[in-house]
Design a protein around this motif. Structure first.
Motif, PDB file in Angstrom:
ATOM      1  N   HIS A 335       2.083  -9.106  28.496  1.00  7.86           N
ATOM      2  CA  HIS A 335       0.488  -9.326  27.533  1.00  7.86           C
ATOM      3  C   HIS A 335      -0.374 -10.469  27.878  1.00  7.86           C
ATOM      4  CE1 HIS A 335      -1.959  -8.555  24.571  1.00  7.86           C
ATOM      5  NE2 HIS A 335      -1.549  -9.846  23.890  1.00  7.86           N
ATOM      6  N   ALA A 336       0.316 -11.427  28.484  1.00 12.68           N
ATOM      7  CA  ALA A 336      -0.017 -12.546  29.058  1.00 12.68           C
ATOM      8  C   ALA A 336      -1.698 -12.346  30.419  1.00 12.68           C
ATOM      9  CB  ALA A 336       0.539 -13.331  29.862  1.00 12.68           C
ATOM     10  N   HIS A 337      -1.766 -11.092  30.830  1.00 12.00           N
ATOM     11  CA  HIS A 337      -2.714 -10.961  31.397  1.00 12.00           C
ATOM     12  C   HIS A 337      -3.348  -9.358  30.846  1.00 12.00           C
ATOM     13  CE1 HIS A 337      -0.375 -12.047  35.681  1.00 12.00           C
ATOM     14  NE2 HIS A 337       0.671 -11.421  34.908  1.00 12.00           N
ATOM     15  N   ARG A 338      -3.299 -10.119  30.195  1.00 12.99           N
ATOM     16  CA  ARG A 338      -4.629  -8.962  29.594  1.00 12.99           C
ATOM     17  C   ARG A 338      -5.244  -9.493  28.384  1.00 12.99           C
ATOM     18  NH1 ARG A 338       0.473  -4.889  28.989  1.00 12.99           N
ATOM     19  NH2 ARG A 338       1.011  -5.637  26.996  1.00 12.99           N
ATOM     20  N   THR A 339      -4.961 -10.702  27.770  1.00 12.91           N
ATOM     21  CA  THR A 339      -5.350 -11.678  27.420  1.00 12.91           C
ATOM     22  C   THR A 339      -6.185 -12.972  27.866  1.00 12.91           C
ATOM     23  OG1 THR A 339      -2.503 -11.466  26.072  1.00 12.91           O
ATOM     24  CG2 THR A 339      -4.739 -13.329  24.785  1.00 12.91           C
ATOM     25  N   PRO A 340      -7.331 -12.887  26.602  1.00 12.31           N
ATOM     26  CA  PRO A 340      -7.905 -13.951  26.916  1.00 12.31           C
ATOM     27  C   PRO A 340      -7.532 -15.166  26.907  1.00 12.31           C
ATOM     28  CG  PRO A 340      -9.099 -12.569  25.610  1.00 12.31           C
ATOM     29  CD  PRO A 340      -7.974 -11.752  25.529  1.00 12.31           C
ATOM     30  N   VAL A 341      -7.660 -16.197  27.596  1.00 12.05           N
ATOM     31  CA  VAL A 341      -7.697 -17.874  27.710  1.00 12.05           C
ATOM     32  C   VAL A 341      -8.206 -18.029  28.013  1.00 12.05           C
ATOM     33  CG1 VAL A 341      -5.768 -19.021  28.042  1.00 12.05           C
ATOM     34  CG2 VAL A 341      -5.043 -16.867  28.343  1.00 12.05           C
ATOM     35  N   SER A 342      -9.026 -19.741  27.706  1.00 18.18           N
ATOM     36  CA  SER A 342      -9.486 -21.110  27.793  1.00 18.18           C
ATOM     37  C   SER A 342      -8.708 -22.249  27.155  1.00 18.18           C
ATOM     38  CB  SER A 342     -11.213 -20.532  27.151  1.00 18.18           C
ATOM     39  OG  SER A 342     -11.278 -20.298  26.214  1.00 18.18           O
ATOM     40  N   SER A 343     -10.016 -23.503  28.151  1.00 20.95           N
ATOM     41  CA  SER A 343      -9.738 -24.681  27.662  1.00 20.95           C
ATOM     42  C   SER A 343     -10.899 -25.019  27.670  1.00 20.95           C
ATOM     43  CB  SER A 343      -8.827 -25.199  29.388  1.00 20.95           C
ATOM     44  OG  SER A 343      -9.092 -26.781  28.479  1.00 20.95           O
ATOM     45  N   ILE A 344     -11.222 -25.705  26.197  1.00 21.34           N
ATOM     46  CA  ILE A 344     -12.218 -25.882  25.728  1.00 21.34           C
ATOM     47  C   ILE A 344     -12.674 -27.552  26.288  1.00 21.34           C
ATOM     48  CG2 ILE A 344     -12.487 -24.645  23.548  1.00 21.34           C
ATOM     49  CD1 ILE A 344     -11.215 -26.959  21.790  1.00 21.34           C
ATOM     50  N   LYS A 345     -11.405 -28.122  26.689  1.00 21.19           N
ATOM     51  CA  LYS A 345     -12.125 -29.610  27.236  1.00 21.19           C
ATOM     52  C   LYS A 345     -12.326 -29.391  28.697  1.00 21.19           C
ATOM     53  CE  LYS A 345      -6.822 -30.673  26.429  1.00 21.19           C
ATOM     54  NZ  LYS A 345      -5.745 -30.081  25.851  1.00 21.19           N
ATOM     55  N   SER A 346     -12.571 -28.376  28.814  1.00 21.09           N
ATOM     56  CA  SER A 346     -14.084 -28.586  30.197  1.00 21.09           C
ATOM     57  C   SER A 346     -15.093 -28.590  29.600  1.00 21.09           C
ATOM     58  CB  SER A 346     -13.992 -26.915  30.887  1.00 21.09           C
ATOM     59  OG  SER A 346     -14.147 -25.859  29.953  1.00 21.09           O
ATOM     60  N   MET A 347     -14.782 -28.627  28.597  1.00 21.09           N
ATOM     61  CA  MET A 347     -16.654 -29.261  28.089  1.00 21.09           C
ATOM     62  C   MET A 347     -16.506 -30.307  26.987  1.00 21.09           C
ATOM     63  SD  MET A 347     -17.720 -24.889  26.822  1.00 21.09           S
ATOM     64  CE  MET A 347     -16.176 -24.681  26.770  1.00 21.09           C
ATOM     65  N   VAL A 348     -15.169 -30.522  25.986  1.00 13.69           N
ATOM     66  CA  VAL A 348     -15.589 -32.125  25.441  1.00 13.69           C
ATOM     67  C   VAL A 348     -14.176 -32.508  26.359  1.00 13.69           C
ATOM     68  CG1 VAL A 348     -16.299 -30.895  23.235  1.00 13.69           C
ATOM     69  CG2 VAL A 348     -13.729 -30.759  24.347  1.00 13.69           C
ATOM     70  N   GLY A 349     -13.650 -32.481  27.115  1.00 11.92           N
ATOM     71  CA  GLY A 349     -12.496 -33.441  27.745  1.00 11.92           C
ATOM     72  C   GLY A 349     -11.426 -33.726  26.400  1.00 11.92           C
ATOM     73  N   HIS A 350     -10.406 -34.667  27.266  1.00 11.24           N
ATOM     74  CA  HIS A 350      -8.991 -34.950  26.352  1.00 11.24           C
ATOM     75  C   HIS A 350      -9.096 -35.653  25.658  1.00 11.24           C
ATOM     76  CE1 HIS A 350      -5.435 -34.584  25.857  1.00 11.24           C
ATOM     77  NE2 HIS A 350      -4.329 -34.201  27.436  1.00 11.24           N
TER      78      HIS A 350
END
Length: 426
Positions: A335-350
Motif C-alpha cells: 500500500h505504500a506504493h499506492r499512497t501519496p506522501v509529501s513533506s511540507i518542510k520543503s515549503m515551511v522549513g524544519h
C-alpha cells in the motif's frame, strides 16, 4: 464528562503561526500553492555560518494581540504559542468561561524552549560576549521564564483559563506529535474533557545555527534559498531551519457532537518509540518508525490499506529520507506504493519541536479539503526514495485517514493517525 467506555478524541479548533503567513488559512494557501517561505536569514548577520537560510515567520507581536507586558515577559516561541492558541480557541467556538477549569488542560511541545530569548539575553549581559563575568542586572526581569520551558504551558493556561493538567513535552523534533498524542491520552483516560495541545519553537538564532552547522545537518545551499529545502530529491543536502507554532483544541467526541462543533478529525491513534541507537544517526531499515506506525494503526483500529495520505517527516537529509521510505514500506507494505506522501518542510522549513504540530495541521486541512499538499523542489527523485512523493503540485485526493510521522534527535520515532470519525464509526 468522565463516563465509562471508550472516550474518543477529536480536533475542533486549529491555530497556525508559520512562515509565509500567519493563521491557518494563510498557511493552507501557501501549501496548496506550492510556494516556499525559505529565504536568507534576516534576524542577524548569517555570513559567518555554513548555512545561511531559514524559514522565518513575519510576526508582529503587538499586531497579533499581545500586550506590551506580555511581549516583555515572553520569549518569541511563547508568544507564538499564546497567539496560536487564541486562534485555535476562537476557531473551536467553545466558550471557555463556561467550562469546568479543572477539566481543561494544556500540553505544549518544544524542542529548544526559549532559545531566542536566552541567546539575546546572554549577548546583553555579557556585552556581546566580551565579558567573562556577566552582569545579571542587564537581563530582562523575567529571565527565569526563559530558563524553564514549563512557562510555555503556563502562559497558554493563563490565556485560556485552564486549571487542569499543564505539561510541556520536549522530545526533540517529535515534540509536536507527542504533545498532541499525550493530550489525546489525557482526554481518553478521563482526566480532562478539553485540551489545548500543540507546539512552538523559535530556534533561528546564532547558537542554534552554529550547532547544526557543526554536524552539517543544515543545507549550505545559500545561493538559492527558495529552493534550498529538497526532501526526497537526489540533490538534497540538509534541512532548512524554520520556526512557528500550531495549536489545537481537542475535545471528547460525544461532547463535541452534542454542542454541534465543527469536527476536523479524530486523533485515532498515537505511538512513539526510541531506536536506542545514536543521538543523531538512523538505522536504514526504519524499524522503529515502522513499529510506531504499526502500533498507532492498531490503536486506531485501522489497516494499512485505510491510510489515504502520509505526511512525512521529510527533512531533506540523506539518511532521514531513506530511513523514512524504508519505514513506510515496512509498515504499509504494498500500500505504500499506492499512497501519496509529501513533506511540507520543503515549503515551511524544519521548526524542530513545532513542526510535528504544524504537520498535523497540514494533515487535518488535507482531510477537510480533500487536497494533498505537494513536496516542493522535488525535481529529481532519489532512486532510493521510490514512493509517490507528490512533487511540486498539490493534488485533489479523497482523504479520510492520514498518517503523520516524525523523527527526532535522540532516536525518537512517533506516529499519529488522524481519521474522519464517521468513517471509524462505520
Amino acid at each position: 464528562m468522565s463516563g465509562t467506555g471508550e472516550r474518543r478524541v477529536v480536533i475542533t479548533g486549529i491555530g497556525v503561526t508559520a512562515p509565509g503567513g500567519q493563521g491557518a488559512k494563510a498557511f493552507w494557501k501557501l501549501l496548496t500553492d506550492g510556494r516556499t517561505a525559505t529565504r536568507r536569514i534576516s534576524f542577524f548577520d548569517p555570513s559567518p555560518f555554513r548555512s545561511q537560510v531559514a524559514a522565518e515567520v513575519d510576526f508582529d507581536a503587538e499586531l497579533s494581540g499581545l500586550t506590551p507586558q506580555e511581549i516583555r515577559r515572553m520569549d518569541r516561541a511563547a508568544q507564538f504559542a499564546v497567539v496560536t492558541a487564541r486562534e485555535a480557541v476562537a476557531d473551536s467556538g467553545l466558550e471557555f468561561g463556561t467550562l469546568a477549569p479543572h477539566r481543561t488542560g494544556v500540553t505544549i511541545g518544544s524542542a529548544v524552549g526559549a532559545t531566542t530569548g536566552l541567546d539575546q539575553e546572554y549577548r546583553t549581559v555579557s556585552d556581546g560576549g566580551r565579558l567573562e563575568l556577566v552582569d545579571h542586572a542587564y537581563a530582562v526581569p523575567h529571565l527565569y521564564n526563559y530558563l524553564v520551558p514549563s512557562s510555555f504551558a503556563t502562559e497558554v493556561a493563563w490565556a485560556v483559563g485552564a486549571e487542569g493538567p499543564a505539561t510541556v513535552v520536549s522530545t526533540g523534533c517529535t515534540s509536536g506529535l507527542d504533545a498532541v498524542g499525550y493530550a489525546a491520552d489525557v482526554i481518553r483516560e478521563g482526566t480532562a474533557d478539553v485540551m489545548i495541545a500543540g507546539a512552538a519553537d523559535a530556534p533561528i538564532s546564532p547558537i542554534t545555527v552554529a550547532c547544526f552547522d557543526a554536524i552539517k545537518a543544515t543545507t549550505p545551499r545559500n545561493d538559492d534559498p527558495a529552493h534550498a529545502s529538497r526532501p526526497f530529491d537526489a540533490s538534497r543536502n540538509g534541512f532548512v531551519m524554520g520556526e512557528g507554532a500550531a495549536v489545537f483544541v481537542l475535545e471528547e467526541w460525544e461532547s463535541a457532537r452534542a454542542r454541534g462543533a465543527k469536527i476536523y478529525a479524530e486523533v485515532a491513534g498515537f505511538a512513539t518509540r526510541s531506536n536506542a541507537f545514536h543521538m543523531t544517526g538512523l538505522r536504514p531499515d526504519g524499524k522503529e518508525m515502522a513499529e510506531a506506525i504499526r502500533v498507532a494503526l492498531q490503536e486506531a483500529r485501522l489497516n494499512a490499506e485505510d491510510i489515504d495520505y502520509v505526511n512525512a517527516h521529510g527533512s531533506g537529509t540523506k539518511q532521514n529520507d531513506r530511513h523514512e521510505t524504508a519505514a513506510f514500506k515496512r509498515s504499509l507494505g504494498d500500500h505504500a506504493h499506492r499512497t501519496p506522501v509529501s513533506s511540507i518542510k520543503s515549503m515551511v522549513g524544519h521548526s524542530l519541536g513545532a513542526i510535528g504540530s504544524i504537520e498535523i495541521a497540514a494533515s487535518v486541512l488535507a482531510m477537510s479539503h480533500d487536497v494533498v499538499p505537494p513536496t516542493a523542489n522535488l525535481h529529481t527523485p532519489d532512486p532510493e526514495c521510490d514512493l509517490d512523493y507528490v512533487p511540486l503540485t498539490a493534488r485533489d485526493w479523497k482523504t479520510d485517514a492520514v498518517l503523520s510521522v516524525g523523527s527526532g534527535f535522540g532516536g525518537f520515532q512517533s506516529a499519529v493517525v488522524l481519521a474522519n470519525p464517521d468513517r471509524r464509526a462505520r
